[in-house]
Enzyme design. Structure first.
Site, short mmCIF file in Angstrom:
data_model
loop_
_atom_site.label_atom_id
_atom_site.label_comp_id
_atom_site.label_asym_id
_atom_site.label_seq_id
_atom_site.Cartn_x
_atom_site.Cartn_y
_atom_site.Cartn_z
CG ASP A 166 12.11 -6.04 5.33
OD1 ASP A 166 10.96 -6.43 5.07
OD2 ASP A 166 13.08 -6.81 5.50
N GLY A 167 11.05 -1.68 5.82
CA GLY A 167 11.32 -0.30 6.20
C GLY A 167 11.06 0.69 5.11
CB ALA A 168 9.80 0.45 1.84
N GLY A 169 7.65 1.69 4.31
CA GLY A 169 6.34 2.31 4.46
C GLY A 169 5.29 1.74 3.54
CG ASP A 179 -0.51 -0.19 8.47
OD1 ASP A 179 -1.17 0.66 9.11
OD2 ASP A 179 0.63 0.05 8.01
N GLY A 227 3.93 -1.59 4.03
CA GLY A 227 3.05 -2.53 4.73
C GLY A 227 3.11 -3.96 4.23
N GLY A 228 4.27 -4.40 3.75
CA GLY A 228 4.37 -5.75 3.21
C GLY A 228 4.05 -6.83 4.22
CE LYS A 263 1.03 1.22 4.39
NZ LYS A 263 1.73 2.48 4.75
#
EC number: 2.7.1.148
Length: 327
Positions: free
Chosen positions: A98-101, A140, A103-104, A14
């Protein structure tokens, strides 16, 4: 005993078309208002296989294996709520950084909850009950049960479908490979806010967000929505559109919305390259650009396909992961 059939599940991600932190609760959680928008790429793959007991997560990445993975949390939370989850093994291949905002992990958890809820045929829990279980797994996660544009309030778990139509636009998603810790971003925001260096006022006040979303489909270029700003003392102004454009538009991107992210100030101060990437998107013709969530991914909205592809090429030539979506 229930068994789960062998299958492969693909879970996406997202972006946040806007995000404003509106306050901090006594328990330390942050209240916010945001607009979630689902994307099909990048994505993770989960190979599901039946097992003899419990849940096991396997991956080429050692840090994703073990009980701390959010997939295991989803399985155990479902069981604690009264469900009867079948034993399963999940082999996880990560495509969402990861850490990308993006929501994986939350998308993984939601996909597993939906699978568990239908493992016995008829759904074990209603949509409302399953959403409550999802909220216990992560803020989320309930959104990914819907996987349609939603306005979120509270800590992100209170959802209302948003009638948002971005058809015809091109979205360029940039994933720089920088990992931004969400707890760090919130703590940094708290520090700056409490020291008076960063005013928490955003451009879209939470009180007006539901009304703004309700008018996304009906507001035209000649009928802008009016709303109070978030800062005390400001006069009532006509809201700008989601983009900075002013030309006539039969399908306005969002004349009722502000493109805004409370995290940009704090994250850009520590990761200046992310600000540069945002400026690059704008320089290549993006009508708007924004960081997603607490970062580090950024996206730009383009009217022109050629400009979107040129922006994609720019990042590809620098070995930065980039994805183009026609919305």
């Amino acid at each position: 005993m229930l068994t789960v059939p062998q299958q492969t599940i693909r879970s996406g991600c997202k972006i946040n078309l806007f995000l404003e932190i509106t306050g901090v609760r006594p328990d330390g959680y942050h209240e916010l208002v945001t607009l979630f928008y689902p994307l099909s790429e990048p994505f993770d793959l989960m190979e599901i296989s039946p097992a003899t007991h419990g849940v096991t997560v396997l991956s080429e990445r050692a840090d994703l294996c073990g009980d701390k993975n959010i997939i295991c949390k989803a399985w155990h939370t479902f069981a604690a709520a009264g469900g009867t989850p079948p034993p399963m093994q999940v082999r996880l291949a990560k495509g969402v950084p990861d850490g990308a905002g993006l929501g994986g992990g939350s998308a993984n958890a939601a996909a597993v909850l939906k699978l568990l809820n239908t493992a016995g045929g008829a759904p074990r829990f209603s949509d409302t009950a399953l959403a409550k279980i999802a909220a216990q797994v992560g803020a989320d996660v309930p959104f990914f049960l819907h996987n349609t544009p939603c306005l979120a309030t509270g800590i992100g778990e209170k959802l209302v479908p948003a009638p948002l139509d971005l058809s015809g636009w091109h979205l360029v998603l940039v994933c720089p490979g920088v990992q931004v810790s969400t707890p760090w971003a919130y703590n940094r925001w708290d520090t700056l806010y409490r020291s008076g260096l960063h005013h928490p006022c955003g451009q879209l006040p939470a009180a007006h967000a539901p009304a703004a979303c309700a008018q996304l489909q009906t507001t035209g270029p000649d009928r802008p929505v009016r709303a109070e700003t978030g800062c005390a003392g400001r006069k009532k102004n006509t809201c700008r559109s989601l983009t900075t454009e002013r030309q006539a538009d039969s399908k306005p991107v969002s004349r009722a919305l502000w493109l805004f992210n409370s995290f940009e100030t704090v994250v850009f101060s520590a990761y200046s390259e992310l600000r540069q990437h945002k400026n690059t998107l704008l320089a290549h013709g993006a009508s708007a650009a924004l960081m997603s969530g607490s970062g580090s991914s950024l996206f730009g909205l383009f009217r022109d396909k050629a400009q979107a592809e040129a922006a994609m090429l720019h990042f590809c030539q620098r070995s930065i992961a980039v994805y183009v979506h026609r919305l």
